[in-house]
Design an enzyme around this catalytic site. Structure first.
Site, PDB file in Angstrom:
ATOM      1  N   SER A 297      -8.143   5.064  -2.831  1.00  0.00           N
ATOM      2  CA  SER A 297      -9.298   4.058  -2.922  1.00  0.00           C
ATOM      3  C   SER A 297      -9.254   3.673  -1.323  1.00  0.00           C
ATOM      4  O   SER A 297      -8.110   3.848  -0.529  1.00  0.00           O
ATOM      5  CB  SER A 297      -8.426   2.036  -3.649  1.00  0.00           C
ATOM      6  OG  SER A 297      -7.108   1.697  -2.650  1.00  0.00           O
ATOM      7  N   HIS A 298     -10.220   3.175  -0.886  1.00  0.00           N
ATOM      8  CA  HIS A 298     -10.284   2.781   0.308  1.00  0.00           C
ATOM      9  C   HIS A 298     -11.312   1.566   0.526  1.00  0.00           C
ATOM     10  O   HIS A 298     -12.436   1.355   0.865  1.00  0.00           O
ATOM     11  CB  HIS A 298     -10.864   3.659   1.695  1.00  0.00           C
ATOM     12  CG  HIS A 298     -10.605   3.756   2.392  1.00  0.00           C
ATOM     13  ND1 HIS A 298     -10.508   4.833   4.243  1.00  0.00           N
ATOM     14  CD2 HIS A 298      -9.230   3.793   3.185  1.00  0.00           C
ATOM     15  CE1 HIS A 298      -9.706   4.164   4.938  1.00  0.00           C
ATOM     16  NE2 HIS A 298      -8.575   4.104   4.219  1.00  0.00           N
TER      17      HIS A 298
ATOM     18  N   HIS B 277       0.871  -1.321  -0.154  1.00  0.00           N
ATOM     19  CA  HIS B 277      -0.437  -0.178  -0.297  1.00  0.00           C
ATOM     20  C   HIS B 277       0.689   0.883  -0.302  1.00  0.00           C
ATOM     21  O   HIS B 277       0.390   2.475  -0.670  1.00  0.00           O
ATOM     22  CB  HIS B 277      -1.138   0.497   1.502  1.00  0.00           C
ATOM     23  CG  HIS B 277      -2.137   1.088   1.214  1.00  0.00           C
ATOM     24  ND1 HIS B 277      -3.171   1.227   0.407  1.00  0.00           N
ATOM     25  CD2 HIS B 277      -2.167   1.911   1.832  1.00  0.00           C
ATOM     26  CE1 HIS B 277      -3.916   2.500   0.456  1.00  0.00           C
ATOM     27  NE2 HIS B 277      -2.998   3.096   1.569  1.00  0.00           N
TER      28      HIS B 277
END
Length: 778
Positions: free
Chosen positions: A101-102, A56
């Site tokens: 993004s999440h 990430h």
């Protein structure tokens, strides 16, 4: 405390395979850590490496491929590598924008996962000194109706995710005070265990007031501002870098908790503090929290940061250094102030009722040094956490979608391809499509969002793109989101190129010129060669399309490991495009505006063969929803014709010739005409002329690229024809006119659809809410 008097970092008591696995660190990576430090890491250092070297944060599987993306143009002020990209939009203004993004947090805790996704992207914008101007969202969920593939239990789970995500986005954005201009919401089986929540935001900043996340000035104070640090979000970055397995829902403590009112205060305080001139660098505490903000600021400036965690505002007692460094508590910033002017900064945050405290100092050695209770708990070279993070050339396999390329006998029979005497109720087919989850109105979603706050909105949800005025100028900005994951599943490169082209086409339909892009690349497990094949091909497709359309990538996000129990999502590249209108009063709406207008189709002059059209038809919403089949390839895409279409639309809009413009995409021309009619309840009569060898269903519902529907005064048709003639690769057809209240389509002179606009709109408008709440539309 000088570096010579610092205590020795305590070593980890026992680094076991289990401990490394808990931190998602491989044995090879651990050896690299030992080499970088020259010793065994402490427990806190191991945690710091685990988040900074996570997929990430480090992009260790994608960085080698992302370099192929175009990132420069005359308008690009800041490209990839900062909190947000920035482009020059004229009159001394610049636009900061980015998509993030999440996904994983939104599966575990839909409301907070989506809410903090919005909060994070907003901080990325105002960290650059820009005031957030608008947001959009690209959402992907599993099916919300039961069928042979989807159980009732799974449908109920998907319902709860949909409701939680939408309420989270609305709750945060509305309270913060930023207009949400729509975006896209899609449903596919592959997202049941892994929804996608991609948030796209942009803001405005004066060219001479841009801030960067770069620490400079040895001896300058490092200041922590915003909310207190808690235990929420610990290892959030690591969680976002692994697949979901049994029990993933138990990771709720890894999901941050957002406070939009606190973020609003933080926005105003940061912008006011920036105006004092006392701030030299500022960084959001996003993924990896205090760890990423401190080491990245130091690395960018070629200096180090030395911080004492005893001064960190905490909302929980007994927090360890490990917990404070890895916490992803929301609404926090780290900034560097000019020495001697720190009180000016502290006073601003005190005025806004926010915590602000000096926690460290900029030091000449490019290292991250962390003290806690008089102990040096971490002493790490910045470079080893950032630029020297692992970078993998993962094996790239082959990807071929496991579906037939040619239409099946079953599909041909349903289409009546050979049996010309067979008839279908095409109006009923249209009703089925209009009620389908991917095409039906997303009113239930958009009505929960504030779309007009700040009073800059010219066009909100429901159009092709959002349009905002830049107050004090004639200019406006247009923004749009797009991604067709089914097309990317069938052909990742072509599908990704389509995502760029369609998002840019939506912006062009508003009358704006597309000028820059941001991307969110959502894929499965990169350790699988076939997934890397999807990712690499998609990046090539994005690159080719962005170069052809003049929309460089200024930043974005890569979200990998979107898999649950070994089942991955479709490859889902999502593109956000920003466009510029020189005169916002000339923006073009999507809906028909009045009766008696001519209805024109602008399309590529070169048409695909009948065989290609039938292959392409298998990737359409009609094939999936009505026929229950999937085959073939995405439509072909001529990027030169696409670029000319965008220029043509801009010229037509600037000349004031267009009353409306809309993209022909999901559901083909029949759906595009219906949606044009719904905006103002205006009907249409269309006459389509096609070859006799194509099924009527393809003519009505086939999805092809580089096609738009425009309406204009009948007296302006010849002028429009003359303008379009200047752009090679395009043609225009006059297919009918707008009418009072009826919707009619004829194919080769035969009426195949005849219905009232109100009758069709009733099906389309309430379908999503009916599916979510088990209602029946009469």
């Amino acid at each position: 405390m000088t570096s010579e008097s610092l205590p020795v970092v305590p070593q980890a008591t026992a680094v076991t395979p289990e401990l490394l696995a808990q931190h998602s660190i491989t044995p090879d990576e651990y050896e690299r850590i030992v080499g970088a430090l020259g010793r065994t890491p402490s427990h806190t250092e191991l945690g710091i490496y685990s988040v900074m070297w996570s997929e990430h944060c480090s992009y260790k599987s994608s960085r080698v491929h992302l370099k192929r993306l175009p990132t420069k143009s005359d308008r690009v002020v800041q490209g990839p590598g900062e909190n947000a990209g920035i482009i020059d939009v004229g009159d001394g203004w610049a636009c900061a924008f980015k998509i993030e993004s999440h996904n994983h947090p939104s599966y575990i805790e839909p409301f907070q996962g989506a809410a903090t996704g919005v909060g994070g992207i907003l901080r990325d914008i105002f960290t650059m000194g820009a005031r957030p101007f608008a947001v959009m969202d690209s959402l992907r969920f599993g099916p919300i109706t039961e069928d042979k593939e989807t159980s009732q239990e799974l449908v109920h789970k998907n319902h709860s995710i949909v409701e939680g995500v939408v309420h989270g986005i609305a709750g945060y954005g509305n309270c913060f005070g930023v207009p949400n201009l729509g975006g896209e919401t899609r449903f596919e089986e592959c997202y049941s265990g892994n929804p996608l929540v991609n948030a796209f935001a942009l803001g405005l900043v004066r060219r001479d007031e841009i801030f960067y996340a770069k620490a400079t000035g040895v001896g300058n104070p490092v200041i922590y501002v915003g909310a207190k640090t808690g235990r929420d979000g610990i290892h959030g970055a690591t969680m976002a870098s692994e697949e979901f397995k049994e029990g993933s829902e138990q990771k709720r403590p890894n999901v941050q908790v957002g406070d939009p009112f606190m973020e609003k205060l933080l926005l105003e305080a940061c912008l006011e503090a920036m105006k004092t001139g006392a701030i030299v660098g500022i960084q959001d505490m996003g993924a990896a929290g205090l760890t990423s903000s401190s080491c990245e600021m130091g690395a960018r400036g070629g200096v180090g940061l030395e911080m004492n965690l005893d001064h960190i505002p905490q909302r929980e007692t007994g927090m360890t250094a490990y917990e404070m460094m890895l916490s992803e508590s929301q609404e926090r910033m780290l900034l560097v102030a000019e020495k001697g002017r720190e009180q000016e900064v502290l006073d601003v945050f005190t005025k806004w009722g926010l915590d602000a405290t000096i926690v460290g100092t900029v030091v000449p050695e490019p290292r991250l040094r962390i003290l806690h209770h008089g102990e040096l708990v971490a002493d790490i070279p910045n470079q080893s956490l950032t630029d020297d993070a692992p970078r993998y050339h993962r094996p790239i396999g082959e990807w071929k979608a496991p579906v037939p390329v040619e239409p099946t006998r079953s599909a041909l029979d349903k289409l009546g391809y050979e049996d010309k005497s067979s008839t279908r109720d095409y109006t009923e087919d249209l009703r089925t499509l209009l009620a389908s989850a991917n095409i039906c109105s997303k009113r239930w979603v958009h009505e929960q969002y504030d779309t007009m706050v700040q009073t800059n909105t010219v066009q909100g949800p429901g159009g092709e793109g959002g349009v905002m005025r830049i107050k004090g100028t004639k200019r406006g900005l247009s923004m749009a989101l797009d991604g067709n994951s089914r097309w990317s599943y069938l052909d990742p490169k072509l599908g990704a190129a389509h995502a760029v082209a369609e998002a840019a086409r939506k912006v062009a339909c508003t009358g704006a010129t597309p000028i820059a892009a941001t991307n969110c690349l959502n894929f499965g497990n990169p350790e699988k060669p076939e997934i890397m094949a999807q990712l690499s091909s998609a990046i090539d497709g994005i690159s080719e399309a962005c170069i052809a359309l003049g929309t460089p990538i200024t930043g974005g996000n890569v979200s990998l490991y979107n898999e649950t129990r070994g089942e991955g999502i479709y490859p889902t590249p999502v593109l956000g495009i920003v466009g510029l209108l020189e005169d916002v009063t000339k923006s073009v709406p999507a809906a028909f505006q009045k009766t008696g207008d001519a209805v024109l189709v602008i399309a590529p002059a070169k048409l695909p063969t009948i065989e290609d059209r039938l292959r392409e038809f298998g990737s359409s919403e009609y094939a999936k929803t009505v026929l229950g089949e999937l085959w073939g390839t995405p439509p072909g895409l001529d990027l030169n014709a696409e670029a000319n279409l965008h220029k043509c639309l801009a010229e037509l809009a600037d000349a004031g010739l267009l009353h409306s413009a809309s993209d022909i995409s999901d559901g083909g021309i029949a759906v595009a005409l219906a949606e044009g009619a719904f905006g103002n309840g205006i009907g249409v009569t269309a006459h389509l002329q096609e070859g006799p060898d194509l099924p009527i269903a393809w003519q009505l519902f086939g999805e092809t690229a580089t096609q738009v529907i425009v309406t204009c005064d009948a007296s302006g048709v010849e002028t429009i024809r003359a303008i379009i003639k200047k752009y090679s690769g395009l043609l225009v057809q006059n297919i009918g006119e707008t009418t009072k209240e009826h919707f009619r389509i004829k194919v080769n002179g035969k009426t195949v659809m005849d219905e009232t606009v109100q009758g069709l709109q009733h099906v389309w408008a309430g379908a999503l809410e009916a599916k979510l709440y088990d209602e029946v539309i009469a």
